[in-house]
Design an enzyme around this catalytic site. Structure first.
Site, short mmCIF file in Angstrom:
data_model
loop_
_atom_site.label_atom_id
_atom_site.label_comp_id
_atom_site.label_asym_id
_atom_site.label_seq_id
_atom_site.Cartn_x
_atom_site.Cartn_y
_atom_site.Cartn_z
N GLY A 26 4.50 11.21 3.89
CA GLY A 26 5.82 10.70 4.19
C GLY A 26 6.73 10.85 3.00
O GLY A 26 6.40 11.53 2.02
N SER A 32 4.93 8.41 0.20
CA SER A 32 3.49 8.36 -0.07
C SER A 32 2.74 9.47 0.67
O SER A 32 3.27 10.08 1.60
CB SER A 32 2.93 7.00 0.34
OG SER A 32 3.11 6.80 1.74
N VAL A 69 -1.20 10.03 2.45
CA VAL A 69 -2.43 9.35 2.86
C VAL A 69 -3.57 10.36 2.92
O VAL A 69 -3.45 11.40 3.55
CB VAL A 69 -2.26 8.65 4.23
CG1 VAL A 69 -3.54 7.92 4.62
CG2 VAL A 69 -1.10 7.66 4.19
N LYS A 72 -3.77 5.45 0.59
CA LYS A 72 -2.33 5.73 0.56
C LYS A 72 -1.87 5.74 -0.89
O LYS A 72 -1.88 4.71 -1.56
CB LYS A 72 -1.55 4.68 1.36
CG LYS A 72 -0.04 4.92 1.36
CD LYS A 72 0.67 4.10 2.40
CE LYS A 72 0.69 2.63 2.08
NZ LYS A 72 1.52 1.85 3.05
N TYR A 84 -10.28 3.32 7.61
CA TYR A 84 -9.90 4.59 8.24
C TYR A 84 -9.98 4.44 9.76
O TYR A 84 -11.01 4.06 10.30
CB TYR A 84 -10.81 5.72 7.78
CG TYR A 84 -10.63 7.01 8.55
CD1 TYR A 84 -9.37 7.61 8.64
CD2 TYR A 84 -11.70 7.61 9.20
CE1 TYR A 84 -9.19 8.79 9.36
CE2 TYR A 84 -11.54 8.79 9.91
CZ TYR A 84 -10.28 9.37 9.99
OH TYR A 84 -10.10 10.52 10.70
N ASP A 99 8.18 -4.62 10.53
CA ASP A 99 8.42 -3.18 10.63
C ASP A 99 7.52 -2.58 11.71
O ASP A 99 6.92 -1.53 11.51
CB ASP A 99 8.20 -2.49 9.28
CG ASP A 99 8.74 -1.05 9.26
OD1 ASP A 99 9.60 -0.73 10.12
OD2 ASP A 99 8.29 -0.26 8.42
N PRO A 115 5.83 2.54 16.69
CA PRO A 115 4.64 3.31 17.09
C PRO A 115 3.90 3.94 15.91
O PRO A 115 2.68 4.06 15.95
CB PRO A 115 5.23 4.37 18.03
CG PRO A 115 6.44 3.72 18.61
CD PRO A 115 7.02 2.91 17.49
N ALA A 116 4.63 4.30 14.86
CA ALA A 116 4.00 4.93 13.69
C ALA A 116 3.13 3.95 12.91
O ALA A 116 2.31 4.37 12.08
CB ALA A 116 5.07 5.51 12.77
N ASN A 117 3.28 2.64 13.17
CA ASN A 117 2.49 1.63 12.47
C ASN A 117 1.42 1.00 13.37
O ASN A 117 0.86 -0.03 13.02
CB ASN A 117 3.40 0.54 11.89
CG ASN A 117 4.16 1.03 10.67
OD1 ASN A 117 3.77 2.00 10.03
ND2 ASN A 117 5.25 0.36 10.36
#
Length: 246
Positions: free
Chosen positions: A13, A16, A18, A33, A87, A131, A134-136
């Protein structure tokens, strides 16, 4: 990366990267991360990102729940800063936000229910995610409804000074309290989860605009059409849950 043996890159991103890595002591795969050093040294935003990193690291070992990604370890220093997490193999829910890749409704309802259990658990410990998107939210496998909420970097302690860090979160999923910079409680996360459910049901966001100002105005002033107006076959009860959440 420290004691962790890097296997492959999982994603990257703006702030960061991962990595999939192996923990030789615990004998397990982990996600690491790594925060970009230039981000933490940035004159304008460095302090904010350092706050988010320390914030997430401080939750290590605290949010122990089947539907929350566990944080195992964290290092925050000048040379290298990273967070070591459980993971989760299935990836995020982002790919299922388009009309041609919608999840089966029964799986989606189960996923959202599990998210509510995780958020309820966090809030009882005094933590608001703030926050949610969907990405989290990570899927435990390529099929089924098992999910885990990740990225508590922007999380807020319900008992802390809530004005300490403003402007955190993704505008399209922010609650009216967030966009108005009001004190937050669990209802802010409920609103954001409603937006996530709307998008996963219909393939589009309930609040859309050409810029953040337009989106923020809609969040504060406009009631979107129910999901069933955009996708046939959505039961009235599911409509009601989504609209109540928002």
């Amino acid at each position: 990366i420290g004691k962790y043996e890097v296997r492959s890159r999982l994603g990257q991103g703006a702030t960061s990267t991962v990595w999939l890595a192996w923990d030789p002591f615990a004998q397990r795969e982990v996600a690491v991360k790594v925060i970009s050093p230039e981000v933490l040294h940035d004159r304008e935003r460095g302090k904010l990102y350092r706050h988010l990193l320390v914030n997430e690291a401080s939750l290590a070992g605290k949010l122990l729940h089947p539907h929350i990604v566990q944080i195992y370890d964290a290092v925050v220093d000048e040379a290298q800063s990273y967070i070591v997490m459980e993971y989760v193999a299935g990836g995020t829910l982002e790919p299922y936000c388009t009309p041609d890749r919608l999840l089966p409704m029964v799986d989606l309802v189960e996923m959202i229910f599990k998210c509510t259990r995780a958020l309820d658990f966090a809030y009882r410990l005094g933590v608001i995610h703030r926050d949610l998107k969907p990405a989290n939210i990570l899927r435990a496998g390529s099929s089924g409804s098992d999910v885990k909420i990740s990225d508590f970097g922007a999380a807020l302690s319900a008992s802390s000074d809530q004005t300490a860090v403003a402007g955190i979160g993704s505008p399209a999923y922010m609650s009216p309290q967030q966009v108005k910079d009001h004190p937050l409680n669990h209802q802010s996360d409920i609103f954001s989860l409603g937006v996530v459910m709307y998008q996963l049901l219909t393939g589009q966001l309930p609040f859309q605009g050409s810029n953040n100002i337009s989106i923020v105005y809609q969040i504060a002033n406009v009631e979107p059409p129910p999901p069933s107006a955009l996708r046939k076959g959505i039961p009235p009860a599911v409509d009601a849950i989504v609209m109540r959440a928002m």
